[in-house]
Write an enzyme that holds these catalytic residues in place. Structure first.
Site, PDB file in Angstrom:
ATOM      1  N   SER A 276      -2.264  18.291 -32.052  1.00  0.00           N
ATOM      2  CA  SER A 276      -2.826  16.944 -32.140  1.00  0.00           C
ATOM      3  C   SER A 276      -2.412  16.141 -30.910  1.00  0.00           C
ATOM      4  CB  SER A 276      -2.367  16.265 -33.437  1.00  0.00           C
ATOM      5  OG  SER A 276      -3.102  15.077 -33.638  1.00  0.00           O
ATOM      6  N   ASN A 277      -2.490  14.830 -30.980  1.00  0.00           N
ATOM      7  CA  ASN A 277      -2.127  13.996 -29.832  1.00  0.00           C
ATOM      8  C   ASN A 277      -1.428  12.729 -30.330  1.00  0.00           C
ATOM      9  OD1 ASN A 277      -4.239  11.953 -30.412  1.00  0.00           O
ATOM     10  ND2 ASN A 277      -5.605  13.671 -29.940  1.00  0.00           N
TER      11      ASN A 277
END
Ligand code: CTP
Length: 410
Positions: free
Chosen positions: A217-218
């Site tokens: 993810s980020n």
């Protein structure tokens, strides 16, 4: 609590009944005042057994009203007759907490205290938040009174389930302040400049599964997307919030569609924009996902783990194709998160994705972009216009973006 543009200088009458939940109404009065509203509190006699009027006076900075027989009243109200002065020009009358007794009075049009006469005199929307103990809310008499109020156009806030003052667990709890303010914003926003328009907003970083316990993810938390969705609710839009954000509380007045991967966000977006006026694509969509998802937890073995990734679909490109065929959504707003060559990269994305507006932010600054409550952006439009918004709250940026969208739809 920061100022809320929609609440600035709005006149809200907060009518408080005798329930232990009065302590939450104190917090509500305080937060509404901090948000910029002018809060006039009416207390029933029973409410004053729980909290002294001075408490509300201190947090609202205004006189508190309780006696319908008192001739002279302060607070610079339009009329010297208390209930008329309070009702005149009010933007909202909220009864919170509303007890079973007061609900019965309001349902049947009683006028025997300042609260009930003011409700009859007021022409503004009525918002009622019931709170009571031990299953009272389920009683047929209470439910019938609620139905009657609902049919007459009152807005009701569903009480929450949880621990009650008696120690019992059940329905009847007054929701917390952010939820109450969410309802107030939804009602004050009705009829706003975006009413009748469906707006789809995406928020959060997508999660790309690797195995049953891990994902890629980020750093996006979804805060800017949620702030835009709230601004759209404030403007009266029908808001669909497609979110992969994990920890943000739900927004009152938005239809939430929970997604997780870029693929699931793509499917939700294409379905929702089919009849939408605008799409605001604030989500941080992962460009790549693991090529395969392991059914079992990946065990550690060698020094190196090779993780082949494959490209995710570009959601805005898919929207562009759908829009060329159907004409929907009418307006598309994209974001560009850049760590270098901000304007050059951003205008490239504006052109490639055929956006009406592009909001570019420089994610290399620590006070803007991911996770924080502030942001600094440049808004580019398709005519080559460029508008810099210096460091401010994500809420203020949300308001500006929604105003721009409103301008384009008008
Ligand atoms: N976006 C999208 N689908 C993707 C990736 C991004 O719809 N698979 C959207 C984002 O929500 C944003 C805009 O495209 O509104 C730009 O996203 P950004 O990550 O800045 O750029 P990319 O187009 O992914 O290009 P790059 O990562 O190479 O900078």
């Amino acid at each position: 609590m920061a100022e809320i543009a929609l609440l600035k200088d709005r006149r809200i009458i907060l009518a408080v009944c005798g329930s232990i939940a009065v302590y939450k109404a104190v917090d509500l009065a305080s937060k509404l005042t901090q948000a910029g509203a002018q809060v006039d509190v009416i207390m029933t006699e029973a409410a004053q057994r729980f909290v002294h009027p001075l408490t509300f006076q201190a947090v609202s900075g205004r006189p508190v009203y309780s006696d319908m027989w008192r001739a002279e009243i302060g607070g610079g109200l339009p009329s010297h007759i208390a209930h008329i002065g309070l009702a005149e020009g009010a933007d909202l009358l909220m009864v919170a907490p509303a007890t079973a007794n007061t609900l019965a009075k309001l349902a049947h049009g009683f006028a025997d205290d300042l609260l009930s006469v003011t409700v009859l005199a007021a022409g503004c929307p009525l918002l009622v938040a019931p709170a009571m103990d031990g299953g009272m809310i389920e009683h047929r008499a209470v439910q019938d009174n609620l139905d009657m109020l609902r049919q007459r156009g009152a807005h009701l806030i569903e009480p929450e389930t949880g621990r009650l003052a008696s120690g019992l667990t059940g329905g009847g709890r007054l929701p917390e302040t952010p939820t109450l303010i969410g309802h107030i914003r939804r009602i004050l926003g009705l009829g706003g400049e975006l009413s009748g328009h469906k707006l789809v907003v995406t928020a959060g970083g997508t999660r790309e599964a690797l195995d049953p316990v891990r994902y890629l993810s980020n750093r996006s938390t979804g805060k800017q997307g949620f702030a835009i969705a709230q601004a759209a609710i404030d403007a009266g839009a029908d808001v669909v919030l497609i979110s992969s954000a994990e920890v943000l509380p739900p927004l009152v007045g938005a239809t939430l569609v929970d997604v997780d991967s870029a693929q699931s966000m793509l499917e939700a977006v294409l379905a929702q924009v089919a009849d939408a006026s605008a799409l605001i694509m604030a989500a941080a969509v992962a460009d790549y996902r693991p090529r395969s998802v392991s059914q079992q937890k990946i065990k550690k073995a060698d020094e190196w783990l090779n993780l082949p990734l494959e490209r995710n679909p570009d959601i805005l490109m898919a929207v562009k194709a759908q829009r060329e065929k159907t004409g929907y959504p009418k307006i598309v707003v994209g974001f560009a998160a850049e760590s270098e060559n901000l304007l050059e990269n951003a205008s490239g994305k504006l052109q490639a994705k055929r956006l009406d507006l592009l909001v570019a932010n420089d994610i290399s600054a620590s006070d803007a972009g991911f996770a924080v409550d502030t942001n600094r952006v440049v808004v580019l439009d398709m005519d080559g216009g460029m508008h810099t918004i210096d460091l401010t709250s994500k809420a203020a940026i949300g308001d500006t973006i929604i105003k721009r969208v409103g301008g384009l739809l008008a």
